[in-house]
Scaffold this motif. Structure first.
Motif, PDB file in Angstrom:
ATOM      1  N   LEU A 137       4.710  10.071   4.468  1.00  0.00           N
ATOM      2  CA  LEU A 137       4.360   9.157   3.382  1.00  0.00           C
ATOM      3  C   LEU A 137       3.465   9.839   2.351  1.00  0.00           C
ATOM      4  N   VAL A 138       2.701  10.844   2.798  1.00  0.00           N
ATOM      5  CA  VAL A 138       1.792  11.544   1.895  1.00  0.00           C
ATOM      6  C   VAL A 138       2.540  12.080   0.683  1.00  0.00           C
ATOM      7  N   GLU A 139       3.734  12.584   0.903  1.00  0.00           N
ATOM      8  CA  GLU A 139       4.517  13.175  -0.180  1.00  0.00           C
ATOM      9  C   GLU A 139       5.079  12.124  -1.137  1.00  0.00           C
ATOM     10  N   MET A 140       5.079  10.862  -0.710  1.00  0.00           N
ATOM     11  CA  MET A 140       5.660   9.798  -1.535  1.00  0.00           C
ATOM     12  C   MET A 140       4.611   8.991  -2.287  1.00  0.00           C
ATOM     13  N   LEU A 141       3.335   9.235  -1.995  1.00  0.00           N
ATOM     14  CA  LEU A 141       2.244   8.481  -2.596  1.00  0.00           C
ATOM     15  C   LEU A 141       1.534   9.316  -3.654  1.00  0.00           C
ATOM     16  N   THR A 142       1.138   8.678  -4.752  1.00  0.00           N
ATOM     17  CA  THR A 142       0.320   9.370  -5.740  1.00  0.00           C
ATOM     18  C   THR A 142      -1.088   9.573  -5.178  1.00  0.00           C
ATOM     19  N   GLN A 143      -1.835  10.472  -5.796  1.00  0.00           N
ATOM     20  CA  GLN A 143      -3.174  10.783  -5.293  1.00  0.00           C
ATOM     21  C   GLN A 143      -4.122   9.593  -5.359  1.00  0.00           C
ATOM     22  N   ASP A 144      -3.880   8.658  -6.288  1.00  0.00           N
ATOM     23  CA  ASP A 144      -4.733   7.478  -6.396  1.00  0.00           C
ATOM     24  C   ASP A 144      -4.008   6.211  -5.929  1.00  0.00           C
ATOM     25  N   ALA A 145      -2.988   6.381  -5.092  1.00  0.00           N
ATOM     26  CA  ALA A 145      -2.226   5.229  -4.597  1.00  0.00           C
ATOM     27  C   ALA A 145      -3.142   4.255  -3.857  1.00  0.00           C
ATOM     28  N   VAL A 146      -2.786   2.977  -3.955  1.00  0.00           N
ATOM     29  CA  VAL A 146      -3.575   1.911  -3.326  1.00  0.00           C
ATOM     30  C   VAL A 146      -2.711   1.171  -2.317  1.00  0.00           C
ATOM     31  N   TRP A 147      -3.319   0.833  -1.191  1.00  0.00           N
ATOM     32  CA  TRP A 147      -2.679   0.027  -0.142  1.00  0.00           C
ATOM     33  C   TRP A 147      -3.595  -1.154   0.141  1.00  0.00           C
ATOM     34  N   GLU A 148      -3.055  -2.375   0.066  1.00  0.00           N
ATOM     35  CA  GLU A 148      -3.841  -3.574   0.399  1.00  0.00           C
ATOM     36  C   GLU A 148      -2.980  -4.552   1.164  1.00  0.00           C
ATOM     37  N   MET A 149      -3.651  -5.403   1.994  1.00  0.00           N
ATOM     38  CA  MET A 149      -2.915  -6.202   2.970  1.00  0.00           C
ATOM     39  C   MET A 149      -3.497  -7.609   3.116  1.00  0.00           C
ATOM     40  N   PRO A 150      -3.365  -8.474   2.127  1.00  0.00           N
ATOM     41  CA  PRO A 150      -3.865  -9.832   2.342  1.00  0.00           C
ATOM     42  C   PRO A 150      -3.182 -10.477   3.555  1.00  0.00           C
ATOM     43  N   PRO A 151      -3.932 -11.167   4.431  1.00  0.00           N
ATOM     44  CA  PRO A 151      -5.296 -11.689   4.269  1.00  0.00           C
ATOM     45  C   PRO A 151      -6.420 -10.774   4.739  1.00  0.00           C
ATOM     46  N   PHE A 152      -6.168  -9.480   4.953  1.00  0.00           N
ATOM     47  CA  PHE A 152      -7.254  -8.559   5.272  1.00  0.00           C
ATOM     48  C   PHE A 152      -7.985  -8.203   3.984  1.00  0.00           C
ATOM     49  N   GLU A 153      -9.306  -8.177   4.035  1.00  0.00           N
ATOM     50  CA  GLU A 153     -10.092  -8.040   2.811  1.00  0.00           C
ATOM     51  C   GLU A 153     -10.183  -6.603   2.301  1.00  0.00           C
ATOM     52  N   GLY A 154      -9.935  -5.619   3.153  1.00  0.00           N
ATOM     53  CA  GLY A 154     -10.086  -4.238   2.739  1.00  0.00           C
ATOM     54  C   GLY A 154      -8.916  -3.736   1.907  1.00  0.00           C
ATOM     55  N   TRP A 155      -9.187  -2.691   1.141  1.00  0.00           N
ATOM     56  CA  TRP A 155      -8.113  -1.998   0.427  1.00  0.00           C
ATOM     57  C   TRP A 155      -8.419  -0.507   0.468  1.00  0.00           C
ATOM     58  N   TYR A 156      -7.383   0.318   0.302  1.00  0.00           N
ATOM     59  CA  TYR A 156      -7.498   1.735   0.632  1.00  0.00           C
ATOM     60  C   TYR A 156      -6.860   2.575  -0.476  1.00  0.00           C
ATOM     61  N   ARG A 157      -7.538   3.682  -0.807  1.00  0.00           N
ATOM     62  CA  ARG A 157      -7.073   4.516  -1.915  1.00  0.00           C
ATOM     63  C   ARG A 157      -6.791   5.937  -1.436  1.00  0.00           C
ATOM     64  N   GLY A 158      -5.644   6.461  -1.826  1.00  0.00           N
ATOM     65  CA  GLY A 158      -5.293   7.844  -1.556  1.00  0.00           C
ATOM     66  C   GLY A 158      -4.424   8.011  -0.326  1.00  0.00           C
ATOM     67  N   PRO A 159      -3.527   8.983  -0.330  1.00  0.00           N
ATOM     68  CA  PRO A 159      -2.584   9.180   0.766  1.00  0.00           C
ATOM     69  C   PRO A 159      -3.244   9.370   2.127  1.00  0.00           C
ATOM     70  N   ASP A 160      -4.312  10.159   2.194  1.00  0.00           N
ATOM     71  CA  ASP A 160      -4.947  10.424   3.486  1.00  0.00           C
ATOM     72  C   ASP A 160      -5.513   9.141   4.093  1.00  0.00           C
ATOM     73  N   ALA A 161      -6.177   8.335   3.261  1.00  0.00           N
ATOM     74  CA  ALA A 161      -6.741   7.077   3.757  1.00  0.00           C
ATOM     75  C   ALA A 161      -5.642   6.125   4.211  1.00  0.00           C
ATOM     76  N   ILE A 162      -4.558   6.074   3.462  1.00  0.00           N
ATOM     77  CA  ILE A 162      -3.462   5.164   3.794  1.00  0.00           C
ATOM     78  C   ILE A 162      -2.784   5.574   5.098  1.00  0.00           C
ATOM     79  N   VAL A 163      -2.518   6.858   5.251  1.00  0.00           N
ATOM     80  CA  VAL A 163      -1.878   7.339   6.476  1.00  0.00           C
ATOM     81  C   VAL A 163      -2.798   7.115   7.681  1.00  0.00           C
ATOM     82  N   THR A 164      -4.091   7.368   7.513  1.00  0.00           N
ATOM     83  CA  THR A 164      -5.055   7.124   8.600  1.00  0.00           C
ATOM     84  C   THR A 164      -5.072   5.658   8.984  1.00  0.00           C
ATOM     85  N   LEU A 165      -5.072   4.783   7.976  1.00  0.00           N
ATOM     86  CA  LEU A 165      -5.059   3.342   8.226  1.00  0.00           C
ATOM     87  C   LEU A 165      -3.845   2.931   9.049  1.00  0.00           C
TER      88      LEU A 165
END
Length: 339
Positions: free
Chosen positions: A232-260
């Motif tokens: 997925l890292v190769e498909m995400l921009t460096q400032d890509a955002v991942w968010e998941m309502p109803p979870f309050e957190g949101w995540y920026r960047g491929p490394d953070a998203i993959v870790t999540l």
């Protein structure tokens, strides 16, 4: 359903039938309008039903002073304004004002927040054969735009949508909202400034049916279904955002998203996840099914993707207390094997 309510309300089958034959073609665009105003598909459906009831009751006094379409949108807008009085806005996690989250921390839900909801395909325009009209309609319900509208007051939303989406003249908006043209222009100016402050991206989203987008989406599916999350890292921009309502957190960047995903996804290997394509808010979407203890795949989450220049810039991932019902609204079966 609406026609039945009209008949029960009036006792006149022929009159309600005549009205509905004229008004029914506008239902889906009214639904899209009420969705933009409310940020909720469920609320929009109720608001459209109330619009038709009010329109029928006033139909004898309509007199054709404007087009039926304009008249119905005027009623729908005022129905929305009344319904939105005192209600909280519907944000996404990125709209709560908190900084991006640590993907190694536990997820926290906010069930008390009335989250923004996704909108299924099926809304229409006057000329669905016109590519320019289709694109404009798609842009007007894209998640980023509807989320940005939540930063506006209800009247600012109404003015912005009537002026810039429906292309009404300022005098028409003033008449619809029972205010002055000067007030409309002031509200529009403030609404535009608020949207700028909300940092709405002007990037042109990729066409869902383009060859480049289709290739990217297939790689996205493969990454999940083959449990190759690192890809997925190769498909995400460096400032890509991942968010998941109803979870309050949101995540920026491929490394953070993959870790999540690695930390929280129940999947453990290839075959645990199945993705089926859908369309939400005019954008590419997927229903993700997770293999359960019974060995079958069950509805798990709805992913809505922003794609710009061949990469995913934003993934909004919706969870629901009734994911099966959520999937059904997007034409997704309860069992992915049934597709």
């Amino acid at each position: 359903m609406t026609e039945q309510l009209l008949e029960e309300s009036t006792g006149s089958t022929s009159t309600s039938t005549d009205f509905m034959e004229l008004a029914e073609p506008f239902r889906r665009e009214l639904l899209a309008h009420c969705y933009r105003m409310s940020g909720s598909l469920h609320d929009a459906e109720d608001l459209v039903q109330e619009t038709y009831l009010r329109a029928w009751r006033g139909y004898e006094n309509f007199g054709g002073r404007s087009s039926l379409r304009t008249w119905l949108h005027r009623i729908a807008t005022n129905v929305c304004l009344t319904a939105l009085e005192g209600r909280s806005r519907r944000p996404l996690p990125t709209g709560l004002g908190a900084p991006s989250s640590d993907p190694t921390e536990d997820l926290v839900t906010r069930p008390e927040v009335p989250w923004l909801e996704p909108f299924p395909a099926g809304y229409t325009t006057d000329d669905p054969s016109d590519p320019a009209t289709i694109a404009a309609s798609r842009d007007s319900v894209r998640l980023a735009f509807v989320a940005a509208l939540q930063h506006l007051s209800a009247r600012q939303r109404a003015v912005l949508l009537l002026r810039e989406v429906l292309q009404w003249r300022a005098t028409e908006v003033a008449a619809a909202l029972d205010t002055s043209t000067a007030a409309v222009n002031s509200l529009l100016q403030r609404a535009r400034a608020q949207l700028k402050d909300a940092r709405v991206r002007d990037d042109e989203l990729a066409e869902p049916d383009s060859a480049e987008t289709k290739a990217l989406l297939q790689r996205w599916v493969d990454g999940f279904e083959k449990y190759d999350i690192d890809s997925l890292v190769e498909m995400l921009t460096q400032d890509a955002v991942w968010e998941m309502p109803p979870f309050e957190g949101w995540y920026r960047g491929p490394d953070a998203i993959v870790t999540l995903i690695k930390k929280n996804c129940p999947a453990k290997g290839p075959g645990d996840q199945v993705l089926l394509p859908a369309v939400a808010n005019g954008q590419p979407a997927f229903g993700l099914y997770m293999r359960g203890e019974d060995g079958r795949h069950h509805p798990f989450q709805l992913q809505v993707l922003d794609i710009v220049d061949g990469r995913v810039t934003h993934a909004t991932v919706f969870f629901s207390d009734d994911t099966t019902a959520l999937f059904a609204r997007f034409g997704l079966p309860e069992d992915p094997a049934a597709r």
